[in-house]
Design an enzyme around this catalytic site. Structure first.
Site, mmCIF file in Angstrom:
data_model
loop_
_atom_site.group_PDB
_atom_site.id
_atom_site.type_symbol
_atom_site.label_atom_id
_atom_site.label_comp_id
_atom_site.label_asym_id
_atom_site.label_seq_id
_atom_site.Cartn_x
_atom_site.Cartn_y
_atom_site.Cartn_z
ATOM 1 N N GLY A 46 -9.694 17.515 23.581
ATOM 2 C CA GLY A 46 -10.459 16.551 22.312
ATOM 3 C C GLY A 46 -11.475 16.023 23.213
ATOM 4 N N GLN A 51 -17.561 9.441 23.380
ATOM 5 C CA GLN A 51 -17.503 10.168 24.734
ATOM 6 C C GLN A 51 -18.934 10.532 25.184
ATOM 7 O OE1 GLN A 51 -13.207 11.644 24.047
ATOM 8 N NE2 GLN A 51 -13.537 11.197 26.127
ATOM 9 N N CYS A 93 -7.832 11.673 29.952
ATOM 10 C CA CYS A 93 -9.027 11.538 29.123
ATOM 11 C C CYS A 93 -10.498 11.983 29.970
ATOM 12 C CB CYS A 93 -9.331 9.987 28.561
ATOM 13 S SG CYS A 93 -10.586 9.402 27.885
ATOM 14 N N LEU A 94 -11.196 12.487 29.442
ATOM 15 C CA LEU A 94 -12.340 13.034 29.968
ATOM 16 C C LEU A 94 -13.331 12.097 30.142
ATOM 17 C CD1 LEU A 94 -13.387 15.978 27.598
ATOM 18 C CD2 LEU A 94 -12.224 16.191 29.976
ATOM 19 N N HIS A 135 -5.323 9.907 19.924
ATOM 20 C CA HIS A 135 -6.197 9.554 21.069
ATOM 21 C C HIS A 135 -7.688 9.669 20.666
ATOM 22 C CE1 HIS A 135 -6.897 9.598 25.703
ATOM 23 N NE2 HIS A 135 -8.393 10.093 25.080
ATOM 24 N N GLU A 136 -8.291 10.499 19.962
ATOM 25 C CA GLU A 136 -9.355 10.918 19.709
ATOM 26 C C GLU A 136 -9.946 9.590 18.672
ATOM 27 O OE1 GLU A 136 -11.357 12.198 21.678
ATOM 28 O OE2 GLU A 136 -9.635 13.343 22.661
ATOM 29 N N HIS A 139 -10.520 6.556 20.100
ATOM 30 C CA HIS A 139 -12.202 6.467 20.747
ATOM 31 C C HIS A 139 -13.013 6.137 19.526
ATOM 32 C CE1 HIS A 139 -12.053 7.810 24.680
ATOM 33 N NE2 HIS A 139 -11.379 8.689 24.662
#
Length: 171
Positions: A46, A51, A93-94, A135-136, A139
Site C-alpha cells: 500500500g 508518503q 510501513c514504507l 493503515h493507508e 496516512h
C-alpha cells in the site's frame, strides 16, 4: 509513469491530513499510476499520497487475490464506514523502513471511495486487506502507525527506528 520518492518519518507530510480530491482528471490518473509503480518498486502492499509528499486523499493497495495474482485497488477519498471486531497484526510501513510492530486494528472493514473516474465504489475486507485499508486511510488522515501503539511500545519503536536510520546514514 514515473517513480516518486517515498518520504521517511518524521517528514511533515506524514502527519498532515490530506485534502479531498475534487477533480478527476488526467493529473489524478498520472498520480495514481505513479503511486502504483512506486509501491511495486518499493515492494509494498500500500501507498498513500502523503508518503510521496502529495497531500491528496489518494491511496493504492495491492494485497493480491486468492490466487496470488495482482489485485490493485485505487482509492480516491476513501472513508471507513463500518468496523467489526479486533485483532492484532504485524505491520510495516514504507515510510518506516525495516520497522515492524504489532498493531491492533478492526478485523473487518467496509470502505467507501471513488475510482479514478469519479465513480463511487465500496469494498469489504478482512485480514491483510483490512489492515492495509486502515493503515493507508490513517496516512491520509495524517496518522502514522506509531500513533496506534501504546506509550511504551511507541517509545521503544521510536528508539529502534532512529537507530536504524543512524545505521543507514553511517553506511
Amino acid at each position: 509513469m514515473s517513480l516518486r520518492e517515498v518520504v521517511v518519518w518524521p517528514h511533515e507530510a506524514l502527519t498532515t491530513p490530506a485534502e479531498p480530491v475534487e477533480v478527476f482528471d488526467e493529473d489524478l490518473a498520472t498520480l495514481i499510476d505513479d503511486m502504483a509503480e512506486t509501491m511495486y518498486a518499493s515492494n509494498g502492499v500500500g501507498l498513500a499520497a502523503n508518503q510521496i509528499a502529495v497531500l491528496k486523499r489518494v491511496t493504492v493497495i495491492d494485497c493480491g487475490d486468492e490466487e496470488g495474482e495482482s489485485a490493485l485497488l485505487e482509492l480516491v477519498n476513501p472513508a471507513i464506514i463500518e468496523r467489526h471486531g479486533k485483532f492484532t497484526w504485524q505491520e510495516g510501513c514504507l515510510s518506516f523502513p525495516e520497522l515492524f510492530e504489532k498493531i491492533e486494528r478492526a478485523e473487518r472493514v467496509k470502505v467507501e471511495f471513488f475510482d479514478r473516474h469519479g465513480a463511487r465504489q465500496e469494498v469489504e475486507a478482512e485480514g491483510l486487506l483490512a489492515v492495509a485499508l486502515q493503515h493507508e486511510i490513517d496516512h491520509l488522515d495524517g496518522i502514522v502507525f506509531m500513533e496506534r501503539m501504546g506509550n511504551l511500545q511507541k517509545r521503544l519503536a521510536t528508539r529502534r527506528f532512529r537507530k536504524l536510520l543512524a545505521a543507514q546514514d553511517d553506511s
